[in-house]
Write an enzyme that holds these catalytic residues in place. Structure first.
Site, mmCIF file in Angstrom:
data_model
loop_
_atom_site.group_PDB
_atom_site.id
_atom_site.type_symbol
_atom_site.label_atom_id
_atom_site.label_comp_id
_atom_site.label_asym_id
_atom_site.label_seq_id
_atom_site.Cartn_x
_atom_site.Cartn_y
_atom_site.Cartn_z
ATOM 1 N N ALA A 75 60.670 4.586 49.460
ATOM 2 C CA ALA A 75 60.760 6.044 49.643
ATOM 3 C C ALA A 75 59.377 6.633 49.918
ATOM 4 C CB ALA A 75 61.398 6.686 48.417
ATOM 5 N N ASP B 179 66.306 -1.853 51.023
ATOM 6 C CA ASP B 179 65.693 -0.619 50.496
ATOM 7 C C ASP B 179 65.293 0.330 51.632
ATOM 8 O OD1 ASP B 179 65.988 -1.992 48.130
ATOM 9 O OD2 ASP B 179 64.008 -1.500 47.346
ATOM 10 N N LEU C 36 64.588 1.353 41.865
ATOM 11 C CA LEU C 36 65.203 2.514 42.510
ATOM 12 C C LEU C 36 64.566 2.843 43.862
ATOM 13 C CD1 LEU C 36 65.744 4.734 39.320
ATOM 14 C CD2 LEU C 36 67.404 3.263 40.493
HETATM 15 O O1 PMV Z 1 62.764 -3.633 44.571
HETATM 16 P P1 PMV Z 1 64.128 -3.573 44.005
HETATM 17 O O2 PMV Z 1 64.188 -3.760 42.538
HETATM 18 O O3 PMV Z 1 64.885 -2.405 44.490
HETATM 19 O O4 PMV Z 1 64.932 -4.869 44.538
HETATM 20 C C1 PMV Z 1 65.174 -5.082 45.882
HETATM 21 C C2 PMV Z 1 66.439 -5.833 46.066
HETATM 22 C C3 PMV Z 1 66.355 -7.353 46.149
HETATM 23 O O5 PMV Z 1 67.613 -7.773 46.651
HETATM 24 C C4 PMV Z 1 66.137 -7.979 44.788
HETATM 25 C C5 PMV Z 1 65.256 -7.798 47.103
HETATM 26 C C6 PMV Z 1 65.519 -7.454 48.571
HETATM 27 O O6 PMV Z 1 64.553 -7.402 49.332
HETATM 28 O O7 PMV Z 1 66.674 -7.267 48.963
#
Ligand code: PMV
Length: 325
Positions: A113, A154, A108
């Protein structure tokens, strides 16, 4: 008077395209109404201090060169501080306290964050404005330490907020303020894992696929594009179907687990239009798209198999300063 500054940044969920986004497909993500908070307080003298309430950690930063030799969990925050200093933010001696509603290792966006909130709070302490691009770049430094090879989805999501169509290298391709007309239910399986492990095993699986890799990536990119169009025209049955197909592909590349499948199927049986794992998988969280009126049943069905499940506001404001004095 002691200067003080407080900032917060939201959680995020990837609606479609995780993992494949690392190899160049588009992804759709949304900021969620759960927050990490950072409070920065100016101290008269070094050493400085970073405190994490949830992790129960208190570490010392001896001097203005911001060298750090503490526990690995707070290394991303230390990297963010050094990235700020490298951009000529004149950081005084400080106490930085981080508290978070976002569970760690649950897919998440807790680390992004916390990094974004920490950077904004410290910049606020010295009265400096940060552009969204600058905040993204600094937050990305924390993500590099936390995840090794992040796509950037993220940090882009927690910094900008909203519902975002993203591609690595391009950043935000398109954006809606919020997800309207449908509910997003989030369930945390309670199974913790790192992002780095699943990301590197997926990358090596894709390499072993030979020419199939190209077709798989192109199918995912097509699915993500169709999903973005479905969000735009509020065709939620279609969006749910595309999320289900995306989940099937994530399962096929080995990042689902029997526990996640149980939550996904429970959500679908309870009336969700679509349900899938979100983030790196192998634990972490599941999201479900629930038509208005059925979110209670979907939440209950998921919650019986998860640590918690709740309908969350999708598309909240991105990282922001709450107060400075
Ligand atoms: O850290 P998480 O579980 O939110 O995963 C990030 C998303 C991935 O696509 C798996 C990795 C990335 O950097 O985009």
């Amino acid at each position: 008077m002691t200067r003080r500054s407080v900032a917060r940044a939201p959680a995020k969920a990837i609606l479609l395209g995780e993992h494949f986004v690392v190899s160049g497909t588009r992804a759709v993500s949304a900021s969620l109404g759960l927050y990490a908070y950072a409070e920065a307080e100016e101290l008269k003298l070094w050493p400085s201090e970073i405190v994490s309430i949830e992790l129960g950690l208190r570490v010392t930063i001896p001097g203005p060169d911001l060298s750090y030799s503490g526990p690995a969990e707070l290394q991303p925050i230390a990297a963010v501080l050094r990235a700020l200093r490298a951009r000529d933010f004149d950081i005084p001696a400080f106490r930085l306290t981080i508290r978070s509603e976002i569970p760690d290792g649950a897919g998440l966006g807790s680390s992004a964050a916390a990094s974004a909130a920490a950077a904004l709070a410290l910049a606020g302490l010295v009265g400096s404005d940060m552009s969204r691009d600058e905040l993204f770049m600094v937050t990305m430094e924390g993500e590099r330490v936390a995840h090794g090879n992040p796509s950037g989805v993220d940090p882009v999501t927690v910094v900008n907020g909203g519902v975002i169509l993203f591609r690595k290298g391009d950043g935000v391709i398109d954006r809606h303020e919020r997800l309207e007309g449908v509910s997003l239910v989030v369930a945390d399986s309670g199974i913790r894992r790192s992002t780095m492990g699943p990301v590197s095993s997926v990358l090596s699986l894709l390499e072993r696929l030979g020419s199939v890799k190209r077709h798989l990536l192109s199918a995912v990119d097509e699915i993500v594009g169709a999903a973005w169009e479905s969000i735009r025209v509020r065709s939620f049955e279609r969006l749910g179907m595309l999320m289900n197909i995306n989940h099937g592909l994530l399962s096929a590349i080995g990042v689902s687990t029997p526990e996640l499948e149980e939550i996904v199927y429970a959500a679908r049986r309870a009336g969700a239009l679509g349900a899938k794992l979100t983030g790196a998988g192998l634990g972490g969280s599941v999201i479900a798209l629930a038509p208005f009126g059925s979110e209670g049943a979907v939440q209950e069905a998921m919650g019986r198999r998860a640590r918690w499940a709740t309908a969350l506001y999708a598309g909240v404001q991105g990282a922001s300063l709450i107060s400075e004095a």
